[in-house]
Scaffold this motif. Structure first.
Motif, PDB file in Angstrom:
ATOM      1  N   UNK A 119       0.833  -1.206   0.000  1.00  0.00           N
ATOM      2  CA  UNK A 119       0.000   0.000   0.000  1.00  0.00           C
ATOM      3  C   UNK A 119       0.870   1.260   0.000  1.00  0.00           C
ATOM      4  N   UNK A 120       1.050   1.817  -1.179  1.00  0.00           N
ATOM      5  CA  UNK A 120       1.842   3.050  -1.286  1.00  0.00           C
ATOM      6  C   UNK A 120       1.185   4.187  -0.522  1.00  0.00           C
ATOM      7  N   UNK A 121      -0.163   4.188  -0.490  1.00  0.00           N
ATOM      8  CA  UNK A 121      -0.876   5.218   0.272  1.00  0.00           C
ATOM      9  C   UNK A 121      -0.532   5.143   1.761  1.00  0.00           C
ATOM     10  N   UNK A 122      -0.501   3.924   2.299  1.00  0.00           N
ATOM     11  CA  UNK A 122      -0.194   3.767   3.725  1.00  0.00           C
ATOM     12  C   UNK A 122       1.231   4.211   4.024  1.00  0.00           C
ATOM     13  N   UNK A 123       2.183   3.879   3.147  1.00  0.00           N
ATOM     14  CA  UNK A 123       3.562   4.334   3.368  1.00  0.00           C
ATOM     15  C   UNK A 123       3.651   5.857   3.292  1.00  0.00           C
ATOM     16  N   UNK A 124       2.951   6.444   2.319  1.00  0.00           N
ATOM     17  CA  UNK A 124       2.967   7.899   2.183  1.00  0.00           C
ATOM     18  C   UNK A 124       2.376   8.564   3.422  1.00  0.00           C
ATOM     19  N   UNK A 125       1.225   8.069   3.870  1.00  0.00           N
ATOM     20  CA  UNK A 125       0.582   8.660   5.042  1.00  0.00           C
ATOM     21  C   UNK A 125       1.406   8.436   6.297  1.00  0.00           C
ATOM     22  N   UNK A 142       9.743   6.306   4.956  1.00  0.00           N
ATOM     23  CA  UNK A 142       8.384   5.942   4.534  1.00  0.00           C
ATOM     24  C   UNK A 142       8.070   6.487   3.140  1.00  0.00           C
ATOM     25  N   UNK A 143       8.475   7.727   2.870  1.00  0.00           N
ATOM     26  CA  UNK A 143       8.240   8.297   1.537  1.00  0.00           C
ATOM     27  C   UNK A 143       9.000   7.510   0.463  1.00  0.00           C
ATOM     28  N   UNK A 144      10.212   7.076   0.796  1.00  0.00           N
ATOM     29  CA  UNK A 144      10.997   6.290  -0.157  1.00  0.00           C
ATOM     30  C   UNK A 144      10.332   4.934  -0.413  1.00  0.00           C
ATOM     31  N   UNK A 145       9.757   4.338   0.621  1.00  0.00           N
ATOM     32  CA  UNK A 145       9.028   3.087   0.436  1.00  0.00           C
ATOM     33  C   UNK A 145       7.791   3.309  -0.446  1.00  0.00           C
ATOM     34  N   UNK A 146       7.133   4.435  -0.271  1.00  0.00           N
ATOM     35  CA  UNK A 146       5.978   4.760  -1.118  1.00  0.00           C
ATOM     36  C   UNK A 146       6.408   4.862  -2.583  1.00  0.00           C
ATOM     37  N   UNK A 147       7.561   5.473  -2.811  1.00  0.00           N
ATOM     38  CA  UNK A 147       8.077   5.602  -4.182  1.00  0.00           C
ATOM     39  C   UNK A 147       8.445   4.229  -4.744  1.00  0.00           C
ATOM     40  N   UNK A 167      17.264  20.114   4.660  1.00  0.00           N
ATOM     41  CA  UNK A 167      18.589  19.756   5.194  1.00  0.00           C
ATOM     42  C   UNK A 167      19.711  20.265   4.286  1.00  0.00           C
ATOM     43  N   UNK A 168      19.334  21.070   3.294  1.00  0.00           N
ATOM     44  CA  UNK A 168      20.275  21.630   2.322  1.00  0.00           C
ATOM     45  C   UNK A 168      21.061  20.529   1.607  1.00  0.00           C
ATOM     46  N   UNK A 169      20.379  19.416   1.366  1.00  0.00           N
ATOM     47  CA  UNK A 169      21.001  18.280   0.690  1.00  0.00           C
ATOM     48  C   UNK A 169      21.050  18.535  -0.816  1.00  0.00           C
ATOM     49  N   UNK A 170      22.147  18.149  -1.462  1.00  0.00           N
ATOM     50  CA  UNK A 170      22.228  18.301  -2.919  1.00  0.00           C
ATOM     51  C   UNK A 170      21.298  17.339  -3.664  1.00  0.00           C
ATOM     52  N   UNK A 171      20.656  16.404  -2.937  1.00  0.00           N
ATOM     53  CA  UNK A 171      19.726  15.476  -3.573  1.00  0.00           C
ATOM     54  C   UNK A 171      18.359  16.101  -3.859  1.00  0.00           C
ATOM     55  N   UNK A 172      18.048  17.196  -3.192  1.00  0.00           N
ATOM     56  CA  UNK A 172      16.716  17.806  -3.318  1.00  0.00           C
ATOM     57  C   UNK A 172      16.316  18.081  -4.767  1.00  0.00           C
ATOM     58  N   UNK A 173      17.168  18.730  -5.576  1.00  0.00           N
ATOM     59  CA  UNK A 173      16.741  19.027  -6.952  1.00  0.00           C
ATOM     60  C   UNK A 173      16.388  17.772  -7.757  1.00  0.00           C
ATOM     61  N   UNK A 174      17.081  16.680  -7.493  1.00  0.00           N
ATOM     62  CA  UNK A 174      16.812  15.428  -8.213  1.00  0.00           C
ATOM     63  C   UNK A 174      15.377  14.961  -7.958  1.00  0.00           C
ATOM     64  N   UNK A 175      14.940  15.040  -6.708  1.00  0.00           N
ATOM     65  CA  UNK A 175      13.586  14.595  -6.379  1.00  0.00           C
ATOM     66  C   UNK A 175      12.531  15.566  -6.903  1.00  0.00           C
ATOM     67  N   UNK A 176      12.825  16.854  -6.860  1.00  0.00           N
ATOM     68  CA  UNK A 176      11.896  17.823  -7.443  1.00  0.00           C
ATOM     69  C   UNK A 176      11.796  17.630  -8.955  1.00  0.00           C
ATOM     70  N   UNK A 177      12.932  17.360  -9.605  1.00  0.00           N
ATOM     71  CA  UNK A 177      12.921  17.096 -11.053  1.00  0.00           C
ATOM     72  C   UNK A 177      12.075  15.867 -11.379  1.00  0.00           C
ATOM     73  N   UNK A 178      12.219  14.821 -10.569  1.00  0.00           N
ATOM     74  CA  UNK A 178      11.402  13.618 -10.788  1.00  0.00           C
ATOM     75  C   UNK A 178       9.918  13.944 -10.656  1.00  0.00           C
ATOM     76  N   UNK A 179       9.577  14.740  -9.664  1.00  0.00           N
ATOM     77  CA  UNK A 179       8.175  15.123  -9.471  1.00  0.00           C
ATOM     78  C   UNK A 179       7.675  15.923 -10.670  1.00  0.00           C
ATOM     79  N   UNK A 180       8.494  16.855 -11.136  1.00  0.00           N
ATOM     80  CA  UNK A 180       8.092  17.668 -12.303  1.00  0.00           C
ATOM     81  C   UNK A 180       7.902  16.795 -13.538  1.00  0.00           C
ATOM     82  N   UNK A 181       8.803  15.843 -13.736  1.00  0.00           N
ATOM     83  CA  UNK A 181       8.676  14.931 -14.876  1.00  0.00           C
ATOM     84  C   UNK A 181       7.410  14.096 -14.782  1.00  0.00           C
ATOM     85  N   UNK A 182       7.072  13.654 -13.594  1.00  0.00           N
ATOM     86  CA  UNK A 182       5.833  12.877 -13.410  1.00  0.00           C
ATOM     87  C   UNK A 182       4.622  13.760 -13.674  1.00  0.00           C
ATOM     88  N   UNK A 183       4.634  14.970 -13.130  1.00  0.00           N
ATOM     89  CA  UNK A 183       3.511  15.891 -13.280  1.00  0.00           C
ATOM     90  C   UNK A 183       3.281  16.259 -14.735  1.00  0.00           C
TER      91      UNK A 183
END
Length: 186
Positions: A119-125, A142-147, A167-183
């Motif tokens: 249940x991706x919904x349960x992991x997300x919630x 949990x969010x990573x498990x949902x993905x 957390x000023x992580x350099x990984x942030x743009x990668x996840x935002x890019x993935x979201x934009x590509x999905x959207x």
């Protein structure tokens, strides 16, 4: 509204027809007349107390009107009628996060994941409840498990991006890019 007038006329001929009350309640809900929608749903439930669709719509009316307690009681009633109803459990988790009661939300997430480990919904919630309670490490997990369960889960990618960004992580743009590509493909 012509549909409401038509349903009202039909109800004058069949005052014990739960389906007609439910149809009119849905129309009122669509028009954002929550009080009239709730009244018709209560009548439908009084006539047929076994139809979970009536309760789901009533829970939505309560939530939309800001009456989280009414929403929670209604969803719990669905679970009395149908203890295995995953949709009711997911909505109940959302209501617990809304009020917020993260402990109850997390307990219910655990229950859902025992019966449906995909249940991706349960992991997300679960992630949202952990995030709300301040445990960003568990939230991220949990969010990573949902993905993993749903690779095109826009909201999960956004939450991972937000957590990495905070957390000023350099990984942030990668996840935002993935979201934009999905959207952009939806």
């Amino acid at each position: 509204d012509a549909t409401i007038k038509k349903l009202t006329l039909q109800l004058s001929e069949k005052p014990d027809d739960a389906k007609l009350f439910y149809a009119r309640a849905q129309q009122y809900f669509a028009l954002n007349n929550l009080k009239a929608s709730a009244a018709d749903l209560q009548k439908a439930i009084h006539i047929d107390s076994t139809n979970v669709s009536y309760y789901f719509t009533l829970a939505d009316v309560f939530l939309k009107s800001g009456a989280a307690d009414g929403c929670i009681l209604t969803l719990k009633h669905i679970l009395v009628l149908d203890p295995k109803n995953q949709e009711a459990k997911i909505k109940l988790i959302k209501a617990f996060i809304y009020i917020p009661d993260y402990t109850q939300a997390l307990n219910l997430c655990t229950e859902v994941l025992k019966t449906d480990p995909n249940s991706f919904d349960a992991y997300f919630l679960q992630g949202m409840a952990y995030k709300g309670s301040g445990d960003t490490s568990k939230a991220l997990n949990s969010f990573m498990l949902a993905i993993q369960k749903k690779p095109d889960f826009y909201d999960a990618y956004m939450q991972v991006g937000l957590l990495h960004s905070s957390k000023h992580s350099p990984l942030a743009p990668q996840y935002f890019d993935n979201a934009i590509n999905i959207d952009s493909t939806v």
